[in-house]
Design an enzyme around this catalytic site. Structure first.
Site, PDB file in Angstrom:
ATOM      1  N   TYR A 188       0.855  -1.194   0.000  1.00  0.00           N
ATOM      2  CA  TYR A 188       0.000   0.000   0.000  1.00  0.00           C
ATOM      3  C   TYR A 188       0.886   1.237   0.000  1.00  0.00           C
ATOM      4  O   TYR A 188       1.791   1.366   0.825  1.00  0.00           O
ATOM      5  CB  TYR A 188      -0.902  -0.046   1.235  1.00  0.00           C
ATOM      6  CG  TYR A 188      -1.850   1.129   1.415  1.00  0.00           C
ATOM      7  CD1 TYR A 188      -2.227   1.948   0.354  1.00  0.00           C
ATOM      8  CD2 TYR A 188      -2.380   1.420   2.657  1.00  0.00           C
ATOM      9  CE1 TYR A 188      -3.095   2.996   0.526  1.00  0.00           C
ATOM     10  CE2 TYR A 188      -3.253   2.482   2.849  1.00  0.00           C
ATOM     11  CZ  TYR A 188      -3.610   3.269   1.784  1.00  0.00           C
ATOM     12  OH  TYR A 188      -4.466   4.323   1.962  1.00  0.00           O
ATOM     13  N   CYS A 189       0.621   2.151  -0.942  1.00  0.00           N
ATOM     14  CA  CYS A 189       1.319   3.440  -1.012  1.00  0.00           C
ATOM     15  C   CYS A 189       2.822   3.196  -1.146  1.00  0.00           C
ATOM     16  O   CYS A 189       3.257   2.460  -2.020  1.00  0.00           O
ATOM     17  CB  CYS A 189       0.962   4.276   0.210  1.00  0.00           C
ATOM     18  SG  CYS A 189       1.616   5.966   0.198  1.00  0.00           S
ATOM     19  N   LEU A 190       3.628   3.788  -0.291  1.00  0.00           N
ATOM     20  CA  LEU A 190       5.068   3.617  -0.356  1.00  0.00           C
ATOM     21  C   LEU A 190       5.465   2.161  -0.149  1.00  0.00           C
ATOM     22  O   LEU A 190       6.474   1.696  -0.689  1.00  0.00           O
ATOM     23  CB  LEU A 190       5.733   4.516   0.693  1.00  0.00           C
ATOM     24  CG  LEU A 190       7.251   4.629   0.690  1.00  0.00           C
ATOM     25  CD1 LEU A 190       7.768   5.010  -0.671  1.00  0.00           C
ATOM     26  CD2 LEU A 190       7.696   5.646   1.733  1.00  0.00           C
ATOM     27  N   LEU A 199      -1.565  -1.160  -4.073  1.00  0.00           N
ATOM     28  CA  LEU A 199      -2.706  -0.308  -3.745  1.00  0.00           C
ATOM     29  C   LEU A 199      -2.250   1.143  -3.656  1.00  0.00           C
ATOM     30  O   LEU A 199      -1.470   1.499  -2.775  1.00  0.00           O
ATOM     31  CB  LEU A 199      -3.333  -0.745  -2.412  1.00  0.00           C
ATOM     32  CG  LEU A 199      -3.653  -2.229  -2.241  1.00  0.00           C
ATOM     33  CD1 LEU A 199      -4.339  -2.463  -0.897  1.00  0.00           C
ATOM     34  CD2 LEU A 199      -4.489  -2.757  -3.388  1.00  0.00           C
TER      35      LEU A 199
END
Length: 592
Positions: free
Chosen positions: A329-331, A357
């Protein structure tokens, strides 16, 4: 004492070979400047919010000098100013006697003037005057021939910030809603707001933060589980099965370390982890440590090794599975893509699939965050991180708040200080206040190698001294974008289809970077678009894709889970419980 003696040993002794492949060799090249330059920049950053004065000045001079050399643009702006002034005066005269059509309508996301009280005189005149000025300044800072796109964006952003600060909605005397509330309550709303403002100012000055209203392990992060791995950087949480049988292939989730992991395990109704466990998946989640000054030398590769690779080893030891589905997720998704590419390069076949994501792997179009990322800004930010060893939570929060200053700064102050409306205490808002820090070295590498140089997308990013390429990944990829994401714009996330040679599924859902991901089934107003592209299928640009792919009402969670289930293997008996280091949510998530 030489200047190098003032530099922490970990920085002074860092092997320069670890910084190959980039145009910059920070911090080695700055050791000679550690006596004066870095402390000075760090000190200035306390007064500028870590925004580089040089970067702002360069953008301003680029825009203003090119505007001075553009007589046609000046004539256009003068004509527009005269036209806007005439329309405003006509509106002023018309509204004095009868209803009059407004010269300009606010943008769809601008809710400052939606209350009917703003349609009465003189507040309608004030709001229209402000909106006409806003429109003129937008024209003035855009489409000036010769200005670099980045400097034009910065000039537009600064103009918007300055205008937002003087909006008539921000002041008691020019806001009819506040005046009505003040009269009704005899001024008590302003007294209560002043007390709140004083408390917030004291916390800001002292460096303390209000504790999150909902606590992990009490109101949020409640899915039963245990800690099965702990190292200096991360804990690995394993969640207890709730179904008689589970999928044979476990799921490892890697959240971003810019946030605490429990955004994926909020209150039970909003918990993605609980939903996946209920669908028969054996779920493992990495919980990152909140780093301090002693962790200044932790780099991106430390996060890959101690976070992903050690967690992957632990999952296989526990379950005996030959392969693992991985989700970032993200980073955390960016890091997972790096790890997956390195594993593919080294013929490590332990990943069954990769889900990303709201995660970017190409940073050429990173959205509004690019306003804070250029060589001048990064160097200035590095000086602040160098002095304390990490990026402070307030520094990150300030940047994100400026990107949405209407919603997160001025509108909040209006509600909080003038209207005496307390903040709503939701699980997502409480999580958002529970911020984390980022180590100096890691964040410097992230900004320079990924944001500035785009090394990952260009196959220049080094793992173990050798570059990795996303085209080496051969397992199926699922990518999620959210329509109003200002952190990872969906068109940027969509680029994974250009940078991979494997089957790629892309899902675009309603909502933003966080609220779009936290979208349990049953939430009203949710919708998504979803397709899967074969490796040999022709490329479709994002605009055409959005136009042609049908929209489906509902949460994206079941669609992803169905995709995941196809790659999760047969149903088997849950693996036996392993040795536990303590119950979930673990120790690291509770550290301030």
């Amino acid at each position: 004492m030489s200047p190098s003696d003032t530099v922490p040993a970990g920085v002074r002794e860092r092997d320069a070979s670890a910084w190959q492949g980039t145009r910059h060799h920070y911090p080695e090249e700055n050791v000679a400047h550690a006596a004066l330059d870095l402390p000075l920049h760090a000190w200035l950053g306390r007064f500028t919010g870590n925004v580089s004065p040089a970067a702002l000045a360069l953008a301003w001079f680029d825009w203003s000098l090119h505007l001075m050399l553009s007589p046609d643009k000046q004539a256009e702006l003068a004509t527009h100013a005269a036209s806007a002034s005439l329309r405003w005066w006509q509106y002023c005269a018309g509204t004095a006697f009868a209803s009059q059509a407004a010269p300009v309508e606010p943008l769809a996301q601008d809710k400052r003037f939606v209350d009917p009280a703003w349609q009465t005189w003189p507040y309608n005149v004030l709001s229209q005057g402000f909106l006409l000025q806003q429109q003129w300044w937008h024209r003035a800072t855009r489409s000036v021939r010769g200005v670099s796109p980045h400097h034009a964006d910065v000039a537009t952003f600064v103009a918007r910030q300055l205008l937002d600060a003087v909006s008539p909605s921000n002041f008691v005397a020019t806001n009819p809603v506040v005046l009505e509330k003040t009269c009704a309550r005899g001024g008590m709303n302003l007294l209560s707001g002043a007390a709140r403002a004083a408390g917030d100012a004291w916390r800001a000055a002292s460096g303390s933060a209000a504790p999150p209203g909902l606590r992990p392990g009490h109101e949020v992060a409640l899915t039963p589980g245990r800690v099965v791995l702990r190292n200096r950087l991360a804990e690995l949480l394993r969640y207890d099965p709730v179904t008689p049988r589970v999928h044979a292939v476990p799921l490892l989730i890697v959240p971003a370390w810019i946030m605490k992991y429990y955004i994926l395990d909020l209150s039970p109704a909003n918990s993605l982890v609980r939903y996946l466990v209920g669908q028969g998946h054996s779920v493992y989640v990495v919980s990152w440590k909140n780093p301090g000054a002693a962790d200044r030398d932790l780099g991106l590769d430390d996060y890959r090794r101690l976070g992903i690779m050690e967690a992957l080893d632990a999952v296989q030891r526990e379950t005996g599975a030959r392969q693992v589905n991985a989700c970032g997720y993200c980073l955390g998704g960016t890091l997972l893509a790096i790890a997956a590419a390195a594993m593919a390069r080294d013929h490590d076949r332990r990943l069954a699939s990769v889900s990303l994501l709201a995660a970017q792997v190409d940073f050429t179009e990173p959205g509004e965050l690019s306003l804070f990322v250029d060589d001048s800004e990064v160097s200035f930010l590095e000086a602040g991180m160098w002095s304390q060893g990490y990026l402070d939570t307030h520094q990150m929060a300030g940047a994100f708040q400026l990107l949405r200053s209407n919603d997160l700064v001025w509108s909040r102050q209006l509600r909080h200080y003038l209207l005496d409306v307390p903040d709503r205490q939701t699980d997502l808002m409480s999580w958002n206040a529970d911020a984390t820090r980022m180590p100096y070295r890691m964040h410097s590498e992230y900004l320079r190698q990924l944001f500035l140089n785009d090394d990952l997308a260009s196959a220049r990013y080094l793992v173990d001294g050798r570059p990795v390429a996303l085209t080496d990944i051969q397992v199926p990829i699922f990518a999620l974008g959210t329509r109003t994401d200002h952190v990872a714009p969906w068109r940027s996330v969509y680029k994974i289809g250009l940078l991979s040679d494997t089957e790629t599924s892309f899902l675009l859902t309603s909502g933003g970077h966080n609220a779009g991901v936290v979208a349990p089934p049953g939430d009203a107003g949710r919708s998504y678009q979803f397709t899967t592209r074969a490796p040999d299928a022709p490329y479709i640009d994002p605009e055409r894709w959005q136009q042609e792919v049908p929209s489906v009402e509902g949460s994206w969670w079941p669609a992803w889970e169905a995709w995941l289930a196809q790659l999760a293997g047969p149903w088997v008996e849950p693996p036996p419980p392993a040795a536990s280091l303590g119950p979930a949510p673990g120790r690291y998530v509770l550290e301030p």
